[in-house]
Design a protein around this motif. Structure first.
Motif, PDB file in Angstrom:
ATOM      1  N   ALA A  35      15.103  45.905  53.935  1.00 30.75           N
ATOM      2  CA  ALA A  35      15.425  44.525  53.558  1.00 30.75           C
ATOM      3  C   ALA A  35      16.606  43.971  54.343  1.00 30.75           C
ATOM      4  CB  ALA A  35      15.690  44.438  52.062  1.00 30.75           C
ATOM      5  N   THR A  52       8.121  48.550  54.695  1.00 31.97           N
ATOM      6  CA  THR A  52       7.865  47.489  53.740  1.00 31.97           C
ATOM      7  C   THR A  52       6.837  47.958  52.742  1.00 31.97           C
ATOM      8  OG1 THR A  52       8.331  45.783  55.352  1.00 31.97           O
ATOM      9  CG2 THR A  52       6.960  45.157  53.497  1.00 31.97           C
ATOM     10  N   LYS A  76      16.632  43.513  57.251  1.00 32.35           N
ATOM     11  CA  LYS A  76      16.019  42.722  58.318  1.00 32.35           C
ATOM     12  C   LYS A  76      16.008  41.228  57.996  1.00 32.35           C
ATOM     13  CE  LYS A  76      13.451  46.853  59.548  1.00 32.35           C
ATOM     14  NZ  LYS A  76      12.179  47.606  59.516  1.00 32.35           N
ATOM     15  N   LEU A  77      16.240  40.878  56.728  1.00 28.01           N
ATOM     16  CA  LEU A  77      16.393  39.464  56.388  1.00 28.01           C
ATOM     17  C   LEU A  77      17.552  38.834  57.150  1.00 28.01           C
ATOM     18  CD1 LEU A  77      15.865  39.498  52.512  1.00 28.01           C
ATOM     19  CD2 LEU A  77      14.411  38.365  54.212  1.00 28.01           C
ATOM     20  N   TRP A  78      18.656  39.574  57.307  1.00 29.52           N
ATOM     21  CA  TRP A  78      19.823  39.035  58.001  1.00 29.52           C
ATOM     22  C   TRP A  78      19.593  39.001  59.516  1.00 29.52           C
ATOM     23  CZ3 TRP A  78      19.988  41.269  53.308  1.00 29.52           C
ATOM     24  CH2 TRP A  78      20.772  40.661  52.333  1.00 29.52           C
ATOM     25  N   THR A 118      21.253  38.789  48.652  1.00 32.86           N
ATOM     26  CA  THR A 118      19.882  38.565  49.102  1.00 32.86           C
ATOM     27  C   THR A 118      19.404  37.170  48.715  1.00 32.86           C
ATOM     28  OG1 THR A 118      19.412  40.938  48.914  1.00 32.86           O
ATOM     29  CG2 THR A 118      17.524  39.447  48.970  1.00 32.86           C
ATOM     30  N   LEU A 175       7.904  35.141  56.553  1.00 31.72           N
ATOM     31  CA  LEU A 175       8.096  35.833  55.284  1.00 31.72           C
ATOM     32  C   LEU A 175       6.840  35.783  54.418  1.00 31.72           C
ATOM     33  CD1 LEU A 175      11.673  34.540  54.444  1.00 31.72           C
ATOM     34  CD2 LEU A 175      11.066  36.934  54.844  1.00 31.72           C
ATOM     35  N   ILE A 227       9.207  41.452  60.112  1.00 34.22           N
ATOM     36  CA  ILE A 227       9.115  41.023  58.723  1.00 34.22           C
ATOM     37  C   ILE A 227       7.798  41.443  58.086  1.00 34.22           C
ATOM     38  CG2 ILE A 227       9.037  39.018  57.199  1.00 34.22           C
ATOM     39  CD1 ILE A 227      11.831  39.684  58.260  1.00 34.22           C
ATOM     40  N   ASN A 278      12.066  42.075  47.315  1.00 35.78           N
ATOM     41  CA  ASN A 278      12.769  40.788  47.301  1.00 35.78           C
ATOM     42  C   ASN A 278      11.798  39.655  47.609  1.00 35.78           C
ATOM     43  OD1 ASN A 278      15.587  42.084  47.244  1.00 35.78           O
ATOM     44  ND2 ASN A 278      14.663  42.990  49.059  1.00 35.78           N
ATOM     45  N   PHE A 316      18.058  34.249  51.288  1.00 38.82           N
ATOM     46  CA  PHE A 316      16.812  33.502  51.128  1.00 38.82           C
ATOM     47  C   PHE A 316      17.084  32.002  51.062  1.00 38.82           C
ATOM     48  CE2 PHE A 316      14.321  37.203  49.097  1.00 38.82           C
ATOM     49  CZ  PHE A 316      13.476  37.318  50.194  1.00 38.82           C
ATOM     50  N   LYS A 347      10.303  40.409  51.489  1.00 39.07           N
ATOM     51  CA  LYS A 347      10.783  41.497  52.341  1.00 39.07           C
ATOM     52  C   LYS A 347      11.274  42.611  51.434  1.00 39.07           C
ATOM     53  CE  LYS A 347      11.292  43.556  56.154  1.00 39.07           C
ATOM     54  NZ  LYS A 347      10.725  44.730  55.460  1.00 39.07           N
TER      55      LYS A 347
END
Length: 436
Positions: A180, A3, A182-184, A339, A358, A235, A389, A343, A378
């Protein structure tokens, strides 16, 4: 695949004390005269006429060598022009302060700290939010387009319906994400908690170690932790081993989730350890098969049949220290639009805990963060790839998603350049008019 923390440039080797700031004149006793003098000298050092070696302490040189400093300055002056003056010095302690540095085309905020002992060399310097005079979305888009390689951008207004595009560069084109993705992983976890399949307080053992970024790769094997702890580390500091534990825990449900979210190209979702192993020269044949086996089912078969080999492939911590590696074929891919939808889903569905995670690392400097009621972030990077993002709620209550990325196959990318550009995007987003 780390990150990117907030900052344009960081070499903060001295603690910048969190005491309440106090605006002072240069003659005030609250500020040591050496701090005022060193702050004035910063203009020459940025312009290239100052004494770089004598200005910064040896500890600073160790953290940010001259070559890296030159790259930071080149990125900053390319957008902001020549440095002109220190417009304002706001004391934090007698030996540290916040600065407003005026450039030809705007202002850059900075934090500075000096050694209390003579010759009072600079031990910490942090350039933060740029404020470009007369900036517009059109200028921002043009500057992002001008980066060498491939760029993508999506600025979306979020409301009751689907995200609405405000400005973008190839917003529907999939690009490499780095961490990124890792958002999912967070999204599927939130779905499971919302469906009553798990609780944030559920305790699971840490899985096999991956490479850093992160800290859990150094913890005792199978240490018991809650899934909220794993998600927090995934995160906020992009912990790869924590991420892999969650990916393995979610299993095929994660693949179903990304497919239903409209990002089938993410499936099957690789763990970071699998990605590292596939990029290893020892597995060039598997990487080639992955690149040609585009169907998720074929890729899942490849992973299943080569599981033991991937699990035992040694991975070199220095494997990403060189040039970009297979970033067009072996990465996690999604578009800025994807993305933004992720979000928005987190914002609307079971989002209280995910949104709090987040926001731990907001990804931007404090001055820009203060322009919003909420900032979630993220990002991700590896050689040749950087993506940043943001999910933000403005002071007027309006939500936006801002997703940007830059990649190139022939060389690494200068992360600081995109950080500065995305900070401009956030500054513009904080105040631009939005249609209802």
């Amino acid at each position: 695949m780390k990150t990117i923390l907030f900052a344009l440039s960081v070499a903060a080797l001295a603690s910048l004390a969190p005491a309440a700031a106090q605006t002072v004149a240069e003659s005030s006793n609250a500020t040591d005269p050496a701090l005022v003098a060193r702050s004035r000298e910063l203009i020459g050092v940025v312009a290239g006429s100052g004494d770089f070696n004598g200005y910064f302490a040896p500890s600073f040189h160790a953290a940010l060598p001259k070559q890296r400093w030159d790259a930071v300055v080149a990125s900053m002056t390319a957008q902001m022009g020549k440095p002109l003056a220190i417009d304002r010095l706001t004391a934090v302690t007698p030996f540290s302060a916040n600065l407003r540095v005026r450039f030809e085309r705007g202002v850059v905020n900075a934090q500075i700290a000096i050694d209390p002992a003579p010759p009072h060399q600079v031990v910490g310097l942090l350039f933060t939010g740029p404020e470009m005079a007369g900036d517009t979305l059109d200028k921002l888009v043009a500057d992002i387009r001008a980066l060498p390689g491939t760029t993508g951008l999506g600025i979306y207004a979020l409301g009751e319906g689907a995200p609405r595009l405000v400005a973008g560069i190839a917003p529907d084109k999939a690009m490499p994400l780095g961490s990124a993705f890792k958002l999912w992983v967070l999204g599927e976890l939130a779905r499971e908690v919302g469906a009553g399949e798990r609780k944030w307080s559920d305790v699971v053992p840490i899985g096999p170690a991956s490479l850093p970024s992160g800290i859990t790769q150094n913890w005792p094997a199978r240490s018991p932790v809650t899934i909220q702890t794993l998600a927090t580390l995934m995160i906020s500091i992009s912990d790869n081993s924590a991420t892999d534990t969650l990916v393995s825990l979610e299993g095929g449900r994660l693949d179903d989730f990304v497919t239903k979210a409209g990002v089938p190209g993410l499936a099957p979702v690789l763990t970071t350890r699998q990605m590292f192993a596939l990029k290893s020269p020892a597995n060039a044949d598997l990487a080639a098969q992955w690149a040609t086996s585009l169907a998720p089912s074929a890729r899942r078969t490849l992973l299943d049949t080569s599981a033991a080999r991937l699990r035992t492939t040694p991975v070199d911590p220095m494997m990403f220290a060189g040039k970009p590696s297979k970033i067009d074929t072996l990465e996690w891919f999604a578009s800025p639009a994807d993305t933004a939808r992720m979000f928005d889903w987190l914002r609307k569905q079971n989002g209280e805990t995910p949104l709090s995670l987040l926001a731990i690392n907001p990804g931007i400097d404090p001055a820009t963060r203060a322009k919003f009621d909420y900032v979630g972030f993220k990002g991700g990077s590896e050689p040749g790839v950087v993506t940043l993002n943001f999910l933000v709620r403005r002071k007027d209550g309006r939500w936006l998603a801002i997703a940007g990325g830059w990649h190139r196959n022939d060389a690494g990318v200068e992360e600081n350049r995109l950080v500065m550009l995305m900070t401009r995007a956030l500054v513009l987003a904080a105040g631009m008019p939005l249609a209802n």
